[in-house]
Design a protein around this motif. Structure first.
Motif, mmCIF file in Angstrom:
data_model
loop_
_atom_site.group_PDB
_atom_site.id
_atom_site.type_symbol
_atom_site.label_atom_id
_atom_site.label_comp_id
_atom_site.label_asym_id
_atom_site.label_seq_id
_atom_site.Cartn_x
_atom_site.Cartn_y
_atom_site.Cartn_z
ATOM 1 N N ASN A 1 0.834 -1.205 0.000
ATOM 2 C CA ASN A 1 0.000 0.000 0.000
ATOM 3 C C ASN A 1 0.866 1.251 0.000
ATOM 4 O O ASN A 1 0.581 2.225 -0.713
ATOM 5 C CB ASN A 1 -0.908 0.024 1.235
ATOM 6 N N ALA B 1 1.214 4.172 -2.819
ATOM 7 C CA ALA B 1 0.928 5.557 -2.441
ATOM 8 C C ALA B 1 2.069 6.484 -2.857
ATOM 9 O O ALA B 1 1.845 7.568 -3.418
ATOM 10 C CB ALA B 1 0.685 5.651 -0.937
ATOM 11 N N CYS C 1 -2.903 4.762 4.452
ATOM 12 C CA CYS C 1 -3.264 3.565 3.673
ATOM 13 C C CYS C 1 -2.906 2.286 4.425
ATOM 14 O O CYS C 1 -2.478 1.302 3.817
ATOM 15 C CB CYS C 1 -2.609 3.577 2.298
#
Length: 429
Positions: free
Chosen positions: A273, A277, A306
């Motif tokens: 994640n 990002a 996230c």
């Protein structure tokens, strides 16, 4: 890929208008917006858990932290008025997933679900493996594992594209936690397969994988007794053999199971994640490249923005109480929405913006991505360190790394309470 439509829990979706179920497709697909809307309805909102258990959603930052540190809320559903074992959502979930009854004890007695004094006793037994000194001493090994995986990354490329999840984000934390616990290298690919089956919410997958994991740990314990080492499994065996009243057979197996699963699943998805990002926020990526000292603060912000875990365990009021003025009766369940709390505009300025400088250096953790209170993630310091190493080493080895697909084409695993990619296709140069 998880198929929520075929899950036995899907039948509960929409049964109670006005009481959203965590299985609802809109909440699973976009938890940031979905749970954000609930947060703006109020700090305490009525909803439903996956098995249709009525719950109070705790939505805002201050109230989430309040509930998670309040010992009037416990993990055991036995506090419900007239509660029986059939009322235990954990047992009910395991029954719905077809898990044989004699294996259910290994999930029901997890350190994640127990209350004091058992939780305190078990946490004390394993916390020595996660002290600040231990984690610091472990860093060179984490870095060496990361370097080796990244050097070999091009070997896995197809048409110049490599999946970071399969060949770095999963292998790094599972190697680290398995070495720490004492899981042989040859067994680690099997553990990844088991863990993916365990979280699938598909009965046919779980009822085969979970018993296999339990029996595997029993066999490891038998083997390790013949040749004790300096790993955590050996320490647990010594504790059990020296004083069985401190650690039972079932507790020992459950601890190993919990530590290995929790010790790699969430960290792997923090890495993926976070990488996605950074690659979709070039200004923040450049900021990180220009200031390596920013990595610890960056990991905190990525965990907020996230993080892979969006919901906590259910907790139950042990007495009549209230949260933010809302009465909660003894025995009623609450569910802390970490994702809603981490985007609460009452606590954060411009919370939807990714800002790697948001968290002041050296200050206390200002998010609830790892939880809060007595059930705060035991391995949080190890996960943060692995995140720092993973992001730093990836950018050092491949400074021009980029997504191999458009951001909107990244595929997510539709899993309630979790935020994870199915794959992360990258071009290394």
């Amino acid at each position: 890929m998880t198929d929520l439509a075929s899950s036995p829990f899907s039948e509960h979706i929409g049964k109670h208008p006005g009481e959203p179920n965590v299985m609802e497709p809109a909440l699973v697909a976009d938890p940031f917006s979905g749970y954000g809307e609930l947060r703006e309805q109020g700090p305490v909102v009525r909803g439903r858990f996956v098995d249709d258990t009525p719950v109070w959603f705790i939505t805002r930052f201050e109230e989430v932290r309040e509930v998670l540190r309040d010992q009037r809320f416990a993990n055991s559903p036995s506090f419900a008025r007239g509660a029986t074992e059939a009322d235990n959502p954990t047992r009910r979930l395991m029954d719905m997933m077809g898990l044989p009854e004699h294996y259910q004890v290994y999930l029901a007695g997890s350190i994640l679900t127990l209350d004091p004094p058992d939780h305190t006793r078990l946490r004390r037994l394993v916390s020595r493996a996660f002290t600040a000194r231990k984690i610091t001493d472990l860093r060179p090994r984490v870095e060496a594992i990361a370097d080796e995986l990244l050097r070999r990354l091009p070997e896995h490329a197809e048409d110049g594209v490599v999946d970071l999840i399969a060949h770095f984000a999963y292998p790094l934390p599972i190697t680290v936690i398995c070495e720490l616990v004492g899981i042989p290298e040859a067994d680690r690919p099997q553990w990844r397969d088991w863990s993916s089956r365990l979280i699938s919410l598909q009965p046919d997958m779980l009822k085969d994988a979970f018993p296999a994991m339990v029996e595997h740990i029993h066999e490891l314990i038998r083997q390790r007794r013949a040749a004790l080492g300096d790993d955590l499994l050996s320490e647990l065996i010594r504790t059990h053999d020296d004083d069985g009243s401190r650690l039972s057979d079932v507790e020992m197996v459950t601890l190993v199971l919990t530590l290995v699963l929790a010790g790699h699943e969430t960290t792997a998805h923090l890495i993926t994640n976070g990488t996605a990002a950074l690659l979709t926020h070039p200004d923040q990526l450049q900021l990180l490249k220009s200031d390596p000292g920013l990595f610890p603060r960056a990991v905190h912000e990525l965990m907020r923005w996230c993080g892979p875990v969006h919901l906590t365990q259910l907790r139950y009021a042990t007495e009549d109480t209230e949260v933010a003025g809302v009465p909660i009766a003894k025995g009623e369940a609450v569910l802390a929405l970490l994702v809603a709390a981490n985007y609460d505009p009452r606590h954060y300025t411009d919370p939807t913006r990714l800002d790697l400088t948001r968290h002041p250096a050296g200050r206390a953790e200002d998010h609830v991505g790892f939880g809060h209170g007595m059930h705060y993630c035991l391995g949080a310091s190890l996960a943060r360190q692995e995140g720092e190493v993973a992001f730093g080493k990836l950018l050092a080895h491949y400074p021009d790394v980029s997504l191999a697909v458009a951001p909107e084409d990244l595929q997510r695993v539709p899993l309630p309470g979790s935020w994870r990619l199915a794959t992360l296709p990258l071009r290394l140069t």
